[in-house]
Design an enzyme around this catalytic site. Structure first.
Site, PDB file in Angstrom:
ATOM      1  N   SER A  60     -31.273  30.982 -38.298  1.00 57.09           N
ATOM      2  CA  SER A  60     -31.108  32.211 -37.956  1.00 57.09           C
ATOM      3  C   SER A  60     -31.359  32.697 -39.660  1.00 57.09           C
ATOM      4  O   SER A  60     -30.793  31.910 -40.412  1.00 57.09           O
ATOM      5  CB  SER A  60     -31.083  32.422 -36.681  1.00 57.09           C
ATOM      6  OG  SER A  60     -30.822  31.858 -35.715  1.00 57.09           O
TER       7      SER A  60
HETATM    8  N1  SAH Z   1     -27.996  28.171 -34.232  1.00 57.84           N
HETATM    9  C1  SAH Z   1     -29.090  27.906 -34.959  1.00 57.84           C
HETATM   10  C2  SAH Z   1     -30.550  28.722 -34.463  1.00 57.84           C
HETATM   11  C3  SAH Z   1     -31.456  27.038 -33.201  1.00 57.84           C
HETATM   12  S1  SAH Z   1     -32.720  28.198 -32.984  1.00 57.84           S
HETATM   13  C4  SAH Z   1     -29.561  27.832 -36.627  1.00 57.84           C
HETATM   14  O1  SAH Z   1     -28.126  28.147 -36.638  1.00 57.84           O
HETATM   15  O2  SAH Z   1     -30.105  26.723 -37.428  1.00 57.84           O
HETATM   16  C5  SAH Z   1     -32.242  28.462 -31.408  1.00 57.84           C
HETATM   17  C6  SAH Z   1     -32.696  26.962 -30.722  1.00 57.84           C
HETATM   18  O3  SAH Z   1     -32.344  26.997 -29.170  1.00 57.84           O
HETATM   19  C7  SAH Z   1     -33.181  26.155 -31.335  1.00 57.84           C
HETATM   20  O4  SAH Z   1     -33.034  25.046 -31.453  1.00 57.84           O
HETATM   21  C8  SAH Z   1     -34.115  25.891 -29.294  1.00 57.84           C
HETATM   22  O5  SAH Z   1     -34.412  24.165 -29.738  1.00 57.84           O
HETATM   23  C9  SAH Z   1     -32.833  25.980 -28.814  1.00 57.84           C
HETATM   24  N2  SAH Z   1     -33.201  26.158 -27.080  1.00 57.84           N
HETATM   25  C10 SAH Z   1     -33.580  26.544 -26.256  1.00 57.84           C
HETATM   26  N3  SAH Z   1     -33.090  26.672 -25.347  1.00 57.84           N
HETATM   27  C11 SAH Z   1     -32.357  26.194 -24.868  1.00 57.84           C
HETATM   28  C12 SAH Z   1     -31.571  25.981 -24.497  1.00 57.84           C
HETATM   29  N4  SAH Z   1     -31.229  26.477 -22.331  1.00 57.84           N
HETATM   30  N5  SAH Z   1     -30.136  25.546 -24.223  1.00 57.84           N
HETATM   31  C13 SAH Z   1     -29.935  24.772 -26.128  1.00 57.84           C
HETATM   32  N6  SAH Z   1     -30.428  25.553 -26.783  1.00 57.84           N
HETATM   33  C14 SAH Z   1     -32.052  25.955 -26.290  1.00 57.84           C
END
Ligand code: SAH
Length: 216
Positions: A60
């Site tokens: 993000s």
């Molecule tokens: N916090 C992260 C942002 C990741 S993007 C960072 O700092 O890099 C969002 C993430 O949510 C993705 O990796 C995706 O695979 C995950 N995601 C999607 N649905 C999900 C769920 N139900 N439970 C856990 N993770 C999930």
């Protein structure tokens, strides 16, 4: 050779214009974001924008991370649940501020990489979980704070159930193209919702959010 220390200081000056929590700013100043982005994006690590991390997912934007973390009001004693480990960057920021972080991810390869980086940086208060059928990780709830770093069409009731009374949930809610960042505080008999502004996240996949197939 990129001077990441100078780059990070520049980003911190930028964030300081809008983010007022000194604790959040200090936490972000301690975490080397360049360790969490793929080598080919390294030079952009301290730009205030999201970056691809593979598997159709993104790390993000720093401003949004700061805003979400500030809204969680984590003061040190909390156990925090994070949905979407992704690169692990947000997990590191939360681990700087909270007693314990439980972070859940769907894509095992992202979780493995995040675990490696976070362990090499010495974080010992993060527990990694593989996302299952139910959103979150009810087994170790309720949590004083829940951060969702993927977007949902609604506030998933399953997550409100995992929120302690007095706890805060921060989540992007809306259609897949753009969302509003919501802060939901749970009280004994009711919840209170504050809109923190527009944002754009990858979809949260699971029961109560988006169905599979919305993630690529
Ligand atoms: N916090 C992260 C942002 C990741 S993007 C960072 O700092 O890099 C969002 C993430 O949510 C993705 O990796 C995706 O695979 C995950 N995601 C999607 N649905 C999900 C769920 N139900 N439970 C856990 N993770 C999930």
């Amino acid at each position: 050779m990129i001077n990441f220390v100078a780059e990070r200081a520049r980003l911190m000056d930028h964030l300081r214009r809008e983010i007022t929590s000194e604790a959040v700013l200090a936490a972000m100043a301690r975490v080397p974001r360049e360790m969490f982005v793929p080598p080919e994006s390294c030079e952009f690590a301290y730009d205030d924008r999201p970056l691809p991390i593979g598997h159709g997912q993104t790390i993000s934007q720093p401003f949004i991370i700061a805003l979400m973390t500030q809204a969680l009001e984590v003061g040190g004693a909390e156990r925090v649940l994070e949905l979407g480990t992704g690169s692990g960057y947000q997990s590191a920021i939360l681990a700087e501020l909270a007693r314990e972080v439980v972070t859940v991810e769907r894509v095992p390869r992202l979780a493995d990489r995040a675990r490696e980086v976070l362990s090499s940086l010495g974080y010992r208060n993060i527990t990694f979980r593989q996302a299952g059928e139910k959103l979150g990780w009810p087994e170790s709830g309720p949590y004083e704070a829940i951060m969702v770093t993927a977007a949902s069409p609604q506030v998933p009731p399953a997550l409100l159930e995992q929120l302690a009374v007095g706890g805060r949930l921060v989540i992007p809610v809306g259609p897949t193209c753009d969302q509003q960042l919501l802060k939901v505080t749970r009280y004994r008999e009711r919840t209170e919702t504050v809109d923190l502004g527009g944002c754009r996240f990858v979809p949260l996949i699971g029961e109560g959010a988006w169905p599979e197939g919305n993630n690529e």
